[in-house]
Enzyme design. Sequence first.
Site, PDB file in Angstrom:
ATOM      1  N   ASN A   9       0.869  -1.179   0.000  1.00 49.88           N
ATOM      2  CA  ASN A   9       0.000   0.000   0.000  1.00 49.88           C
ATOM      3  C   ASN A   9       0.908   1.231   0.000  1.00 49.88           C
ATOM      4  O   ASN A   9       1.503   1.559   1.016  1.00 49.88           O
ATOM      5  CB  ASN A   9      -0.885  -0.032   1.250  1.00 49.88           C
ATOM      6  N   LYS A  11       0.124   4.298  -0.293  1.00 44.13           N
ATOM      7  CA  LYS A  11      -0.521   5.486   0.298  1.00 44.13           C
ATOM      8  C   LYS A  11      -0.295   6.721  -0.598  1.00 44.13           C
ATOM      9  O   LYS A  11      -0.198   6.572  -1.809  1.00 44.13           O
ATOM     10  CB  LYS A  11      -0.007   5.710   1.720  1.00 44.13           C
ATOM     11  N   HIS A  97      -9.227   0.615   5.070  1.00 44.15           N
ATOM     12  CA  HIS A  97      -7.948   0.909   5.720  1.00 44.15           C
ATOM     13  C   HIS A  97      -8.183   1.839   6.915  1.00 44.15           C
ATOM     14  O   HIS A  97      -9.023   2.739   6.849  1.00 44.15           O
ATOM     15  CB  HIS A  97      -6.981   1.547   4.724  1.00 44.15           C
ATOM     16  N   GLU A  99      -6.616   4.290   7.993  1.00 47.01           N
ATOM     17  CA  GLU A  99      -6.449   5.727   7.716  1.00 47.01           C
ATOM     18  C   GLU A  99      -7.712   6.296   7.063  1.00 47.01           C
ATOM     19  O   GLU A  99      -8.082   7.443   7.308  1.00 47.01           O
ATOM     20  CB  GLU A  99      -5.206   5.952   6.838  1.00 47.01           C
ATOM     21  N   GLU A 169      -5.129  -5.537  10.443  1.00 45.67           N
ATOM     22  CA  GLU A 169      -4.185  -4.451  10.665  1.00 45.67           C
ATOM     23  C   GLU A 169      -4.482  -3.773  11.996  1.00 45.67           C
ATOM     24  O   GLU A 169      -5.275  -2.815  12.044  1.00 45.67           O
ATOM     25  CB  GLU A 169      -4.290  -3.435   9.531  1.00 45.67           C
ATOM     26  N   GLY A 175       2.426   1.897  10.837  1.00 42.03           N
ATOM     27  CA  GLY A 175       3.338   3.035  10.709  1.00 42.03           C
ATOM     28  C   GLY A 175       3.973   3.446  12.015  1.00 42.03           C
ATOM     29  O   GLY A 175       4.557   4.534  12.117  1.00 42.03           O
ATOM     30  N   SER A 215       3.640  -2.544  10.308  1.00 45.04           N
ATOM     31  CA  SER A 215       5.095  -2.479  10.491  1.00 45.04           C
ATOM     32  C   SER A 215       5.813  -3.790  10.135  1.00 45.04           C
ATOM     33  O   SER A 215       6.764  -4.174  10.805  1.00 45.04           O
ATOM     34  CB  SER A 215       5.430  -2.040  11.916  1.00 45.04           C
TER      35      SER A 215
HETATM   36  C1  PEP Z   1      -0.600  -0.123   6.126  1.00 42.80           C
HETATM   37  O1  PEP Z   1      -0.750   1.089   6.067  1.00 42.80           O
HETATM   38  O2  PEP Z   1      -1.442  -0.891   5.615  1.00 42.80           O
HETATM   39  C2  PEP Z   1       0.572  -0.627   6.829  1.00 42.80           C
HETATM   40  C3  PEP Z   1       0.591  -1.873   7.199  1.00 42.80           C
HETATM   41  O3  PEP Z   1       1.580   0.289   7.065  1.00 42.80           O
HETATM   42  P1  PEP Z   1       3.011  -0.011   7.724  1.00 42.80           P
HETATM   43  O4  PEP Z   1       3.538  -1.288   7.094  1.00 42.80           O
HETATM   44  O5  PEP Z   1       3.840   1.166   7.382  1.00 42.80           O
HETATM   45  O6  PEP Z   1       2.777  -0.194   9.179  1.00 42.80           O
END
Ligand code: PEP
Length: 252
Positions: A9, A11, A97, A99, A169, A175, A215
């Site tokens: 992703n 973003k 997601h 976000e 997630e 993040g 992460s």
């Molecule tokens: C995401 O935004 O779906 C995600 C998993 O981000 P990150 O790997 O940066 O934690």
Amino acid sequence: MRKNIVAGNWKMNNDAKETKSLLKELKKGLKKAKLNNTKVIVAPSFINLKLAVKQTKKAPIKVAAQNMHAAHSGAFTGEISASMLKSIAVNTVILGHSERRAYFGETDEILKAKVDSALEQNMKIIFCFGEELKDRQADQHFSVVESQINNVLFHLPETAWKRIVLAYEPVWAIGTGETATPEQAQEIHAFVRGIIEKQYSVTVANQTSILYGGSVKPTNAKEIFANPDVDGGLIGGAALKASDFLEIIAAI
Ligand code: PEP
């Protein structure tokens, strides 16, 4: 057998030039990779989807959108519909997601409408769900996850599940550099597979790929992916660097 999937992703990162160069590096790296049962997906921003589709035509990379609107067309300034995505050969969309939920007010009700609209266009969906830190601290993580899935997906007929991929997630791990332990990931993934079995059947439960996101990095991917109910990852930050993303793909 369900598929392993590693999805990036991106973003709101990468302009057109950066998109081209990252895809070029990924394509080069994947030429040498043994992908077996693993599908690789990237989700660039809307504006770069068309060039990403063109650039990956002959590569083992599928292109997904990061979002879409539920309506087919109409007075929704700045929005993109499922049929528009399909018209440029983007057949997969990430929905739910955290976000989108946190910054753009996407509720379960809105997400349910988006899921229905994507499925009407025969799109595949990567549906994200996961608890916030306060939920886990209050020992509410199972019920939060169950209600997110129940509210958005459990009205679907069994046949629709061929088009659904789930991505657990935990919001506190996105993040932040903080990752769920392999045990925490496995526990939720097994729980989710269990509720799918209860709602539908053991066949649907066993066929549904459940990805972990939060992460994931080259240094922790192997131990997370080693869990029996973790079928790959949704990768944010580490998907922006070709060498890291390729290492994560190799870890599955
Ligand atoms: C995401 O935004 O779906 C995600 C998993 O981000 P990150 O790997 O940066 O934690």
